[in-house]
Design an enzyme around this catalytic site. Structure first.
Site, PDB file in Angstrom:
ATOM      1  N   THR A  49      99.859  58.630 100.384  1.00  0.00           N
ATOM      2  CA  THR A  49      99.697  58.704 102.147  1.00  0.00           C
ATOM      3  C   THR A  49     100.763  58.362 102.763  1.00  0.00           C
ATOM      4  O   THR A  49     101.444  58.973 103.641  1.00  0.00           O
ATOM      5  CB  THR A  49      98.432  58.075 102.370  1.00  0.00           C
ATOM      6  OG1 THR A  49      97.022  58.562 101.824  1.00  0.00           O
ATOM      7  CG2 THR A  49      98.104  58.531 103.992  1.00  0.00           C
ATOM      8  N   TYR A 112      90.117  69.051 102.136  1.00  0.00           N
ATOM      9  CA  TYR A 112      89.714  69.969 103.232  1.00  0.00           C
ATOM     10  C   TYR A 112      88.195  70.414 103.305  1.00  0.00           C
ATOM     11  O   TYR A 112      87.782  70.336 104.373  1.00  0.00           O
ATOM     12  CB  TYR A 112      90.518  71.092 103.232  1.00  0.00           C
ATOM     13  CG  TYR A 112      90.377  72.274 104.097  1.00  0.00           C
ATOM     14  CD1 TYR A 112      90.825  72.155 105.105  1.00  0.00           C
ATOM     15  CD2 TYR A 112      89.438  73.272 103.989  1.00  0.00           C
ATOM     16  CE1 TYR A 112      90.886  73.339 106.450  1.00  0.00           C
ATOM     17  CE2 TYR A 112      89.291  74.298 104.991  1.00  0.00           C
ATOM     18  CZ  TYR A 112      89.942  74.206 106.322  1.00  0.00           C
ATOM     19  OH  TYR A 112      89.704  75.272 107.176  1.00  0.00           O
ATOM     20  N   TYR A 142      91.553  58.222  93.975  1.00  0.00           N
ATOM     21  CA  TYR A 142      92.003  57.803  95.389  1.00  0.00           C
ATOM     22  C   TYR A 142      90.684  58.080  96.123  1.00  0.00           C
ATOM     23  O   TYR A 142      90.530  59.101  96.619  1.00  0.00           O
ATOM     24  CB  TYR A 142      93.264  58.747  95.755  1.00  0.00           C
ATOM     25  CG  TYR A 142      93.852  58.250  96.855  1.00  0.00           C
ATOM     26  CD1 TYR A 142      93.585  56.840  97.520  1.00  0.00           C
ATOM     27  CD2 TYR A 142      95.010  58.837  97.516  1.00  0.00           C
ATOM     28  CE1 TYR A 142      94.250  56.561  98.662  1.00  0.00           C
ATOM     29  CE2 TYR A 142      95.639  58.336  98.704  1.00  0.00           C
ATOM     30  CZ  TYR A 142      95.292  57.106  99.222  1.00  0.00           C
ATOM     31  OH  TYR A 142      96.044  56.759 100.135  1.00  0.00           O
ATOM     32  N   LYS A 172      92.043  53.712  93.441  1.00  0.00           N
ATOM     33  CA  LYS A 172      92.563  53.071  94.577  1.00  0.00           C
ATOM     34  C   LYS A 172      91.511  53.194  95.512  1.00  0.00           C
ATOM     35  O   LYS A 172      91.273  54.165  96.099  1.00  0.00           O
ATOM     36  CB  LYS A 172      93.788  53.678  94.949  1.00  0.00           C
ATOM     37  CG  LYS A 172      94.393  52.897  96.288  1.00  0.00           C
ATOM     38  CD  LYS A 172      95.673  53.658  96.892  1.00  0.00           C
ATOM     39  CE  LYS A 172      96.197  52.802  98.278  1.00  0.00           C
ATOM     40  NZ  LYS A 172      96.883  53.523  99.044  1.00  0.00           N
TER      41      LYS A 172
END
Length: 298
Positions: A49, A112, A142, A172
């Site tokens: 990110t 999405y 993630y 994560k």
């Protein structure tokens, strides 16, 4: 790479610098990566990110990853982000990273699509693992629901870990929820990295190997010192924690990617660090000065 261990310590989701014309500043990218490792970071997360991954193309990601390894950055210290909404694109990036010998890949859920079921998400990750089919593949899930809009529940993570114990090896957790991190740490054999240093002391105490934190881009030595002190000198760790907390909260008060880039531009004198790709915008000058003042660099 079979049987490899994920890096332990502070991992940096390294920023992506851009030239004034919008191209990735590749030499600066490599230099920053090398600098973070020299400052004590245990590993890097290219195109997470913080690396503006959603604004970077597939071929760009692969070319820069190749360049990092060609420059001598050990692939065993890299966990590139490869998760996209398109399964074929995720497979494409993931296979490249596995073939390059990376320690793992950091994979977002297909972000999405909202309100998808755990069954649908399990099918996505199962298809990824089975299609890549590479013995070196190690997946770090993630979980960042506040950004992705799609989360990974603890039961889903447990199911993936049990179904693919040689491949789904970590997560994560960027939820910022200490209870969620603790629940994930109860999944046998799963490496859990909190996504903020604000949870680092408590996570280390219950079995996490470290954390993946954006502010390592601008505060790596202090973060590395904190991780060491948590184990070696808990009393001193309290003071060290307050120092890193102050920097974290200062950066969080602004759009964090432009904020960290502004700090690097001030420190290095290289104005290219202020460049971001739209729709992000550089930090306003008045904000940059206020941030620098807040962390004692005014």
């Amino acid at each position: 790479m079979g049987g490899s261990v994920l890096p332990s310590g502070i991992l940096a989701p390294n920023l992506t610098p851009f030239e004034d014309d919008g191209r990735i500043a590749e030499a600066l990218y490599v230099a920053h990566a090398e600098h973070l490792l020299a400052q004590g970071c245990a590993g890097l997360i290219p195109f997470g990110t913080t690396g503006e991954a959603a604004s970077v193309g597939l071929e760009e990601r692969m070319r820069v990853l190749d360049r990092l390894v060609a420059a001598g950055v050990p692939a065993s210290r890299l966990i590139p982000g490869t998760g996209l909404t398109s399964l074929p694109d995720t497979v494409y990036l993931t296979r490249h990273a596995a073939e390059l010998g990376c320690a793992g890949v950091l994979v977002l859920p297909p972000f999405y699509f909202k309100s998808v079921s755990d069954e649908g998400l399990f099918a996505y990750f199962a298809r990824l693992v089975e299609t890549v089919g590479h013995p070196a593949l190690r997946v770090v899930l993630y979980h960042i629901p506040q950004v992705a809009g799609v989360g990974l529940s603890v039961p889903l993570v447990r199911r993936l870990r049990e179904a693919f114990p040689e491949t789904v090896v970590g997560i994560k957790d960027s939820s910022g929820d200490g209870a969620n991190t603790s629940a994930l740490l109860e999944i046998g054999g799963l490496t859990v990295y909190p996504g903020t240093e604000l949870l680092l002391p408590q996570a280390l105490a219950v079995g996490s190997p470290g954390c993946i934190t954006a502010t390592a881009n601008v505060n790596a030595p202090a973060l590395v010192r904190l991780a060491r002190l948590v184990h070696d000198d808990p009393g001193a760790a309290d003071t060290a924690f307050e120092d890193v907390r102050r920097v974290r909260l200062a950066v969080q008060a602004y759009p964090p990617i432009p904020a960290m880039k502004a700090l690097l531009a001030r420190r290095t004198g290289d104005a290219r660090w202020r460049n971001v790709r739209p729709p992000l915008e550089p930090l306003a000058q008045v904000q940059e000065e206020a941030l620098a003042e807040r962390i004692g660099e005014g």
